[in-house]
Motif scaffolding. Sequence first.
Motif, mmCIF file in Angstrom:
data_model
loop_
_atom_site.group_PDB
_atom_site.id
_atom_site.type_symbol
_atom_site.label_atom_id
_atom_site.label_comp_id
_atom_site.label_asym_id
_atom_site.label_seq_id
_atom_site.Cartn_x
_atom_site.Cartn_y
_atom_site.Cartn_z
ATOM 1 N N ILE A 63 0.837 -1.192 0.000
ATOM 2 C CA ILE A 63 0.000 0.000 0.000
ATOM 3 C C ILE A 63 0.873 1.244 0.000
ATOM 4 N N SER A 64 0.263 2.319 -0.389
ATOM 5 C CA SER A 64 0.877 3.633 -0.281
ATOM 6 C C SER A 64 -0.245 4.594 0.086
ATOM 7 N N LEU A 65 0.134 5.798 0.425
ATOM 8 C CA LEU A 65 -0.866 6.829 0.698
ATOM 9 C C LEU A 65 -0.745 7.902 -0.364
ATOM 10 N N LEU A 66 -1.842 8.206 -0.995
ATOM 11 C CA LEU A 66 -1.919 9.290 -1.960
ATOM 12 C C LEU A 66 -2.215 10.554 -1.165
ATOM 13 N N VAL A 67 -1.299 11.534 -1.254
ATOM 14 C CA VAL A 67 -1.402 12.731 -0.418
ATOM 15 C C VAL A 67 -1.331 13.989 -1.272
ATOM 16 N N LYS A 68 -1.626 15.124 -0.650
ATOM 17 C CA LYS A 68 -1.565 16.413 -1.342
ATOM 18 C C LYS A 68 -0.192 17.049 -1.163
ATOM 19 N N LYS A 69 0.263 17.744 -2.187
ATOM 20 C CA LYS A 69 1.567 18.401 -2.148
ATOM 21 C C LYS A 69 1.663 19.385 -0.988
ATOM 22 N N GLU A 70 0.602 20.125 -0.740
ATOM 23 C CA GLU A 70 0.636 21.144 0.317
ATOM 24 C C GLU A 70 0.745 20.546 1.719
ATOM 25 N N ASP A 71 0.486 19.250 1.862
ATOM 26 C CA ASP A 71 0.569 18.587 3.167
ATOM 27 C C ASP A 71 1.915 17.910 3.416
ATOM 28 N N LEU A 72 2.833 17.929 2.452
ATOM 29 C CA LEU A 72 4.085 17.182 2.579
ATOM 30 C C LEU A 72 4.916 17.600 3.792
ATOM 31 N N GLY A 73 4.969 18.880 4.098
ATOM 32 C CA GLY A 73 5.721 19.350 5.267
ATOM 33 C C GLY A 73 5.175 18.767 6.561
ATOM 34 N N GLN A 74 3.858 18.793 6.711
ATOM 35 C CA GLN A 74 3.226 18.240 7.906
ATOM 36 C C GLN A 74 3.401 16.720 7.967
ATOM 37 N N ILE A 75 3.340 16.071 6.827
ATOM 38 C CA ILE A 75 3.517 14.615 6.783
ATOM 39 C C ILE A 75 4.920 14.250 7.238
ATOM 40 N N ARG A 76 5.915 14.957 6.732
ATOM 41 C CA ARG A 76 7.296 14.685 7.148
ATOM 42 C C ARG A 76 7.475 14.906 8.657
ATOM 43 N N GLN A 77 6.805 15.910 9.191
ATOM 44 C CA GLN A 77 6.871 16.186 10.626
ATOM 45 C C GLN A 77 6.255 15.045 11.427
ATOM 46 N N ILE A 78 5.089 14.558 10.999
ATOM 47 C CA ILE A 78 4.429 13.439 11.684
ATOM 48 C C ILE A 78 5.313 12.201 11.630
#
Length: 84
Positions: free
Chosen positions: A43-58
């Motif tokens: 599996i993978s997660l399809l995410v939004k570009k604008e959320d990448l910073g928050q995703i990396r932080q999590i």
Amino acid sequence: MISYYVLFPNHDNGMRLYREMKENGLKCTIAPTPREASKCCGISLLVKKEDLGQIRQIVKEKQIEILQIAEIKKDIDPNRDRYC
């Protein structure tokens, strides 16, 4: 158009990030890993570009193991699966 996929070494890490993103109000979609990104199944997660910073932080704070965040150019073929 470019899509962003978070790739994981296993299903558990994918589900952990999915839950954390939902708890933080971030939208994502569980998706099969695109062949362009990895030959491994999973599996993978399809995410939004604008959320990448928050995703990396999590990922950093919760110590969730990811393989990479892949940028995949959408190759939409309007004639795909058209036989006539």
